[in-house]
Write an enzyme that holds these catalytic residues in place. Structure first.
Site, PDB file in Angstrom:
ATOM      1  N   THR A   1       0.812  -1.258   0.110  1.00  0.00           N
ATOM      2  CA  THR A   1      -0.029  -0.055   0.049  1.00  0.00           C
ATOM      3  C   THR A   1       0.728   1.427  -0.100  1.00  0.00           C
ATOM      4  O   THR A   1       2.032   1.453   0.260  1.00  0.00           O
ATOM      5  CB  THR A   1      -0.998  -0.049   1.075  1.00  0.00           C
ATOM      6  OG1 THR A   1      -0.101  -0.319   2.210  1.00  0.00           O
ATOM      7  CG2 THR A   1      -2.024  -0.991   1.006  1.00  0.00           C
TER       8      THR A   1
ATOM      9  N   MET B   1      -0.667   0.077   7.572  1.00  0.00           N
ATOM     10  CA  MET B   1      -1.077  -0.576   6.334  1.00  0.00           C
ATOM     11  C   MET B   1       0.316  -1.420   5.864  1.00  0.00           C
ATOM     12  O   MET B   1       0.165  -2.498   5.333  1.00  0.00           O
ATOM     13  CB  MET B   1      -1.470   0.186   5.137  1.00  0.00           C
ATOM     14  CG  MET B   1      -2.882   0.655   5.792  1.00  0.00           C
ATOM     15  SD  MET B   1      -3.906   1.318   4.126  1.00  0.00           S
ATOM     16  CE  MET B   1      -2.989   2.696   3.923  1.00  0.00           C
ATOM     17  N   HIS B   2       1.393  -0.723   5.946  1.00  0.00           N
ATOM     18  CA  HIS B   2       2.545  -1.284   5.480  1.00  0.00           C
ATOM     19  C   HIS B   2       2.854  -2.524   6.330  1.00  0.00           C
ATOM     20  O   HIS B   2       3.383  -3.604   5.724  1.00  0.00           O
ATOM     21  CB  HIS B   2       3.791  -0.358   5.841  1.00  0.00           C
ATOM     22  CG  HIS B   2       3.961   0.610   4.357  1.00  0.00           C
ATOM     23  ND1 HIS B   2       5.067   1.327   3.996  1.00  0.00           N
ATOM     24  CD2 HIS B   2       3.067   0.692   3.227  1.00  0.00           C
ATOM     25  CE1 HIS B   2       4.770   1.985   3.091  1.00  0.00           C
ATOM     26  NE2 HIS B   2       3.831   1.763   2.477  1.00  0.00           N
ATOM     27  N   GLU B   3       2.916  -2.494   7.655  1.00  0.00           N
ATOM     28  CA  GLU B   3       3.000  -3.666   8.432  1.00  0.00           C
ATOM     29  C   GLU B   3       1.873  -4.784   8.036  1.00  0.00           C
ATOM     30  O   GLU B   3       2.637  -5.814   8.220  1.00  0.00           O
ATOM     31  CB  GLU B   3       2.729  -3.291   9.822  1.00  0.00           C
ATOM     32  CG  GLU B   3       3.711  -2.411  10.381  1.00  0.00           C
ATOM     33  CD  GLU B   3       3.493  -1.704  11.885  1.00  0.00           C
ATOM     34  OE1 GLU B   3       2.428  -1.924  12.278  1.00  0.00           O
ATOM     35  OE2 GLU B   3       4.254  -1.032  12.406  1.00  0.00           O
TER      36      GLU B   3
ATOM     37  N   PHE C   1       3.512  -5.071   3.596  1.00  0.00           N
ATOM     38  CA  PHE C   1       4.836  -5.118   2.928  1.00  0.00           C
ATOM     39  C   PHE C   1       5.731  -6.123   2.914  1.00  0.00           C
ATOM     40  O   PHE C   1       6.497  -6.425   2.280  1.00  0.00           O
ATOM     41  CB  PHE C   1       5.744  -3.908   3.577  1.00  0.00           C
ATOM     42  CG  PHE C   1       6.402  -2.863   2.348  1.00  0.00           C
ATOM     43  CD1 PHE C   1       7.528  -3.636   2.026  1.00  0.00           C
ATOM     44  CD2 PHE C   1       6.109  -1.760   2.606  1.00  0.00           C
ATOM     45  CE1 PHE C   1       8.257  -2.944   1.162  1.00  0.00           C
ATOM     46  CE2 PHE C   1       6.830  -0.775   1.659  1.00  0.00           C
ATOM     47  CZ  PHE C   1       7.769  -1.500   0.807  1.00  0.00           C
TER      48      PHE C   1
END
Length: 248
Positions: free
Chosen positions: A136, A228-230, A233
């Site tokens: 994201t 969101m990255h956690e 990603f």
């Protein structure tokens, strides 16, 4: 070691900041990030400057994350918030013009959009390609894109990760000048001269007032982007996409 960010007072009170990392094509290498931060610190400390022009070199404005930095985020070793390069223009006291004469890719485009004035090149490619890698958006993209381009076009850019020439964005009605590449910097200089005619104190006061809502909103949105990255990603598919896309 060769500098990759060059700062020059091209006329009284007008400072030109040129990113020129020709080895890494203006991706966010450690050198580019560190020198940009140092350059904006120097600009903040100078009480005579009234306006900054931020530009790139040749066909590159700024090209987003390096393979190494994206893999480091994937592996949990880094976050894009470790060094704040994305909102340098927003946090600068004086007006910043992003003379985006070349390609603006991912976080590179977002960094430019945080400027107070944006000038695009008809020939260059502009893309928010985060989702192409499977993660994201970050860098404050979900904050600044809707504010600058409106929600409909922003959703399209962010979700599809498509490439757009400046000419394509001009047809879509973006609220920025879109000029032939060779005219972008000259236009920026003319605009800077108009700005520099005003008293510095008034420029600083007005800019701070105009961007206050973005400065206030940005930290919470950055926090949401990191969350969101956690979740996105660290997928194995993201690692494969990074390798595949950089390998092309």
């Amino acid at each position: 070691m060769k500098s990759v960010v060059h700062i020059e007072e091209i006329e009284p009170e007008i400072v030109l900041l040129r990113m020129q990392d020709d080895v890494y094509k203006n991706t966010f290498s450690k050198a580019l990030i560190d020198e940009l931060i140092d350059a904006f610190d120097a600009i903040q400390a100078n009480q005579t400057y009234k306006v900054v022009i931020l530009t790139g070199y040749d066909t590159y404005f700024a090209s987003g994350g390096t393979r190494e930095s994206l893999l480091a985020i994937h592996e949990g070793k880094e976050k894009f918030t470790d060094k704040n390069v994305y909102s340098l223009a927003l946090n600068c006291d004086i007006p910043v013009i992003a003379a985006m004469q070349g390609h603006g890719i991912g976080g590179g485009l977002i960094m430019g959009l945080f400027a107070d004035f944006v000038i695009l090149s008809r020939e260059s490619v502009y893309t928010t390609n985060f989702m192409k890698y499977g993660f994201t958006p970050g860098m404050g993209a979900t904050c600044i894109l809707p504010r600058k381009l409106g929600i409909s076009l922003s959703e399209e850019l962010l979700i599809t990760s498509a490439n757009y020439r400046g000419a394509d964005l001009e047809k879509r009605g973006v609220p920025f000048p879109v000029l032939p590449r060779v005219e972008v910097l000259n236009h920026a200089v003319e605009l800077a001269r108009e700005i520099a005619e005003k008293p510095r104190y008034s420029l600083v006061l007005l800019k701070n007032h105009l961007v206050a809502p973005i400065r206030q909103e940005l930290p919470s949105i950055i926090e949401q982007e990191v969350t969101m990255h956690e979740k996105t990603f660290h997928q194995q598919e993201v690692r494969e996409r990074i390798h595949n896309l950089f390998g092309k």
